[in-house]
Write an enzyme that holds these catalytic residues in place. Structure first.
Site, short mmCIF file in Angstrom:
data_model
loop_
_atom_site.label_atom_id
_atom_site.label_comp_id
_atom_site.label_asym_id
_atom_site.label_seq_id
_atom_site.Cartn_x
_atom_site.Cartn_y
_atom_site.Cartn_z
N SER A 69 3.77 -9.49 -7.70
CA SER A 69 3.94 -9.88 -6.43
C SER A 69 2.75 -9.27 -5.45
CB SER A 69 5.00 -9.45 -5.74
OG SER A 69 5.40 -10.31 -4.55
N ASP A 70 2.13 -9.97 -4.32
CA ASP A 70 1.23 -9.17 -3.62
C ASP A 70 1.45 -9.78 -2.29
OD1 ASP A 70 -0.90 -6.92 -3.75
OD2 ASP A 70 -1.76 -8.70 -2.45
#
Length: 193
Positions: A69-70
């Site tokens: 995730s970012d």
């Protein structure tokens, strides 16, 4: 049998969110350069980085499912990252004052055994109240949101800065869209709860 699940992140915020799903998982440091590519939009950036983070951990665990995730904050197409300092946090919040700011969270579920993956981007819009310099300074001093994209913690006092929120999953603001995680796990046969 479900493969081991690994969160490709050292973020305590993402770890706390994933714990809500009561899954057995471990967390590991991903290894990737987080620099935006020339001309890359915020949605493109977070999806690419979510995939790269998941792949980097998957290389070390050939039978795992890896969650990457970012997140970035965007004002008028300009990407803002984590402020890192009090002055930068105050500047980010001053830029957001009275405006709609979009947070993009990239999400990837990567199957290390097959190389298959699911990839998504979850946008979430935050409408900020008009904020005085004094309000901003008091908020930053109280919560020290220096490691948070956009310079606030919506799960804490940051909620005082907003007029309204728009989006599919409020967990996206903290850094991991759990609705998307559940959808991806369901697509691969893992039913929750």
């Amino acid at each position: 049998m479900t493969p081991p699940l690994i969160l490709a992140s050292t973020s305590p915020y993402r770890r706390q969110l994933l714990e809500k799903l009561r899954l057995d998982f471990s967390a590991e440091v991903p290894d990737c350069d987080e620099t935006a590519l020339p001309g890359e939009t915020a949605p493109q950036l977070v999806q690419r980085l979510a995939l790269e983070k998941a792949r980097s951990v998957a290389r070390r665990h050939r039978q795992a499912w890896v969650i990457g995730s970012d997140q970035v904050c965007s004002i008028d197409g300009r990407i803002l990252g984590k402020p890192g300092s009090t002055d930068a946090a105050q500047a980010q919040l001053a830029a957001a004052s009275g405006r709609r700011v979009t947070f993009y969270t990239g999400l990837c579920l990567y199957d290390a055994a097959s190389g298959h993956y699911q990839l998504d981007c979850d946008p979430f819009h935050v409408h900020f109240r008009p904020l005085s310099a004094d309000t901003i300074a008091r908020y930053v001093a109280a919560e020290q949101p220096l490691d948070c994209a956009g310079s606030f913690k919506s799960e804490g006092l940051g909620i005082c800065l907003f007029e309204r929120l728009e989006g599919r999953d409020p967990n996206s603001l903290v850094g991991l869209p759990l609705i998307g995680v559940v959808d991806m796990l369901h697509a691969w046969g893992l039913r929750l709860p």
